[in-house]
Design a protein around this motif. Structure first.
Motif, PDB file in Angstrom:
ATOM      1  N   VAL A 158      24.417  37.881  51.064  1.00 44.97           N
ATOM      2  CA  VAL A 158      25.038  36.563  51.623  1.00 44.97           C
ATOM      3  C   VAL A 158      25.538  35.659  50.673  1.00 44.97           C
ATOM      4  CG1 VAL A 158      23.456  37.254  53.786  1.00 44.97           C
ATOM      5  CG2 VAL A 158      22.721  35.737  51.630  1.00 44.97           C
ATOM      6  N   THR A 159      25.230  35.842  49.146  1.00 47.31           N
ATOM      7  CA  THR A 159      25.854  34.925  48.513  1.00 47.31           C
ATOM      8  C   THR A 159      26.909  35.652  47.425  1.00 47.31           C
ATOM      9  OG1 THR A 159      23.920  35.504  46.737  1.00 47.31           O
ATOM     10  CG2 THR A 159      23.403  33.799  48.224  1.00 47.31           C
ATOM     11  N   HIS A 160      26.616  36.678  47.003  1.00 50.76           N
ATOM     12  CA  HIS A 160      27.618  37.217  45.965  1.00 50.76           C
ATOM     13  C   HIS A 160      29.019  37.575  46.805  1.00 50.76           C
ATOM     14  CE1 HIS A 160      25.855  37.667  41.900  1.00 50.76           C
ATOM     15  NE2 HIS A 160      24.725  37.196  42.798  1.00 50.76           N
ATOM     16  N   TRP A 161      28.835  38.161  47.968  1.00 57.30           N
ATOM     17  CA  TRP A 161      30.026  38.692  48.358  1.00 57.30           C
ATOM     18  C   TRP A 161      30.924  37.499  48.926  1.00 57.30           C
ATOM     19  CZ3 TRP A 161      32.100  43.060  47.494  1.00 57.30           C
ATOM     20  CH2 TRP A 161      31.285  44.159  47.131  1.00 57.30           C
ATOM     21  N   ALA A 193      35.849  34.476  48.046  1.00 57.35           N
ATOM     22  CA  ALA A 193      36.392  33.008  47.700  1.00 57.35           C
ATOM     23  C   ALA A 193      37.273  33.048  46.385  1.00 57.35           C
ATOM     24  CB  ALA A 193      35.260  32.039  47.810  1.00 57.35           C
ATOM     25  N   ALA A 194      36.518  33.598  45.523  1.00 55.71           N
ATOM     26  CA  ALA A 194      36.991  33.591  44.098  1.00 55.71           C
ATOM     27  C   ALA A 194      38.594  34.480  44.188  1.00 55.71           C
ATOM     28  CB  ALA A 194      36.259  34.512  43.270  1.00 55.71           C
ATOM     29  N   LEU A 195      38.602  35.446  45.185  1.00 53.86           N
ATOM     30  CA  LEU A 195      39.883  36.286  45.199  1.00 53.86           C
ATOM     31  C   LEU A 195      40.839  35.547  46.041  1.00 53.86           C
ATOM     32  CD1 LEU A 195      38.557  39.760  45.963  1.00 53.86           C
ATOM     33  CD2 LEU A 195      39.291  38.816  43.886  1.00 53.86           C
ATOM     34  N   ALA A 196      40.455  34.881  47.067  1.00 54.24           N
ATOM     35  CA  ALA A 196      41.410  33.985  47.884  1.00 54.24           C
ATOM     36  C   ALA A 196      41.936  32.736  47.389  1.00 54.24           C
ATOM     37  CB  ALA A 196      40.832  33.922  49.111  1.00 54.24           C
ATOM     38  N   LEU A 197      40.939  31.958  46.703  1.00 56.32           N
ATOM     39  CA  LEU A 197      41.296  30.763  46.210  1.00 56.32           C
ATOM     40  C   LEU A 197      42.478  30.615  45.405  1.00 56.32           C
ATOM     41  CD1 LEU A 197      40.311  27.800  46.553  1.00 56.32           C
ATOM     42  CD2 LEU A 197      39.092  27.940  44.602  1.00 56.32           C
ATOM     43  N   PRO A 198      42.823  31.394  44.224  1.00 55.95           N
ATOM     44  CA  PRO A 198      43.901  31.488  43.564  1.00 55.95           C
ATOM     45  C   PRO A 198      45.166  31.383  44.271  1.00 55.95           C
ATOM     46  CG  PRO A 198      42.059  32.742  42.272  1.00 55.95           C
ATOM     47  CD  PRO A 198      41.685  32.468  43.849  1.00 55.95           C
TER      48      PRO A 198
END
Length: 343
Positions: free
Chosen positions: A215-218, A223-228
């Motif tokens: 529930v934290t890493h995924w 978010a790391a993939l979508a934000l850029p």
């Protein structure tokens, strides 16, 4: 022999530290890549035009446009890391030294979180402020669980009472907007206003240890993939050159035409314009009769919902800051010469 081939428990921390160093090295290059991509996009993928823009565009203007357009992203990253890392820290303390998000949350100074909250409060849209309230109570509750050794009743008040009370106050404030959104069929806005205040107590304490990384890493990876991608698409549409209209014609005669586009530069001999199709035009200064700045086109709002007179797509800064209202459009911005009958 390299550490990669040496058995022992010390390998993983060193490898993770090396990966983190690579990340910190690449991260500062991301804004520069955005600036280059913005010029490449503005030049319509034409290299000579892009080189001309690089020659004349002020880097400070590009950085200012980047900051104004993406000011919401920095607090979003900081608060997301702090909340997800805090949940992992209190749920699975043995992973504190093995997870990048838990390390980031553990080493993040409180003043950085406070500044991020203040920036978000002023730059996020109204419909995102309930999510900000959720993050604030989550940070307070998780910080209390990690650091505070107090009586059980005080811990229950911080982790349950404060989120419930704060969520109730926020829900009371946004309730007219929720009702208006449901009546208008804007269910996405209704959920963004109504759901986060109800979830506060769920984010202030631990989750089962076996589910902690899930529930934290995924969510962090997503978010790391979508934000850029979101940041890139947003900034590529941001204006970096002033939209202008220039009347062109021999001196002392009626204007022959009106050229519209984005003003690149003015030198001793000519005025350089970038037209919407990507063509660059050099206009001799002797043929320039007049210039004017044209307002940027205003996109229609995605939602017509307002909360107590406050549009859900407006931030606090947009709501209270003075704005220039365009009551009459200059005919030159529409491609027509000025009416000189009254001159």
């Amino acid at each position: 022999m390299s550490d990669i081939f040496v058995p022992g428990p010390v390998i993983a921390p060193r490898r993770r530290r090396s990966q983190l160093n690579w990340l910190l090295t690449v991260l500062p290059a991301f804004p520069l890549m955005l600036l280059v991509l913005r010029l490449w996009y503005l030049s319509r993928q034409d290299l000579p035009t892009m080189l001309l823009l690089v020659q004349y565009i002020n880097p400070l203007g590009m950085v200012s446009a980047l900051f104004i357009t993406l000011s919401w992203a920095v607090p979003a990253v900081i608060l997301t890391l702090r909340v997800l890392g805090g949940i992992l820290l209190v749920s699975k303390p043995e992973d504190a030294g093995r997870s990048p998000i838990s390390i980031a949350a553990l080493r993040m100074p409180d003043w950085v979180v406070l500044i991020a909250i203040m920036i978000a409060a002023f730059t996020w849209q109204l419909r995102l402020l309930p999510t900000l309230e959720l993050m604030i109570v989550a940070v307070l509750g998780l910080t209390a669980v990690q650091r505070l050794r107090a009586e059980p009743w005080l811990m229950r008040w911080i982790t349950l009472g404060v989120p419930i009370l704060t969520g109730a106050l926020v829900l009371i404030f946004v309730w007219p907007g929720v009702v208006a959104a449901v009546r208008g069929g804007d269910y996405g806005t209704a959920l963004m206003l109504a759901v986060p205040p109800l979830l506060g107590p769920l984010f202030t304490g631990p989750v089962p240890a076996r589910w902690a990384r899930l529930v934290t890493h995924w969510p962090a990876v997503g978010a790391a993939l979508a934000l850029p991608i979101v940041i890139g698409v947003t900034f590529l549409r941001a204006p970096v050159l002033p939209s202008s209209a220039i009347e062109v014609g021999p001196a002392g005669e009626p204007a022959r035409e009106v050229i519209r586009g984005q003003l690149i530069a003015v030198d001793d001999t000519s005025t350089t314009m970038l037209q919407p199709g990507g063509e660059v035009i050099f206009i001799p200064n002797g043929e320039v009769q007049s210039k004017t700045l044209c307002p940027e086109p205003v996109n229609p709002p995605e939602s017509a919902v307002a909360v107590r007179g406050w549009a859900v797509e407006e931030s606090v800064l947009e709501w209270i800051a003075p704005t220039r209202k365009v009551t009459e459009i200059d005919p030159r911005c529409l491609g027509r010469p000025r009416d000189r009958a009254g001159e």
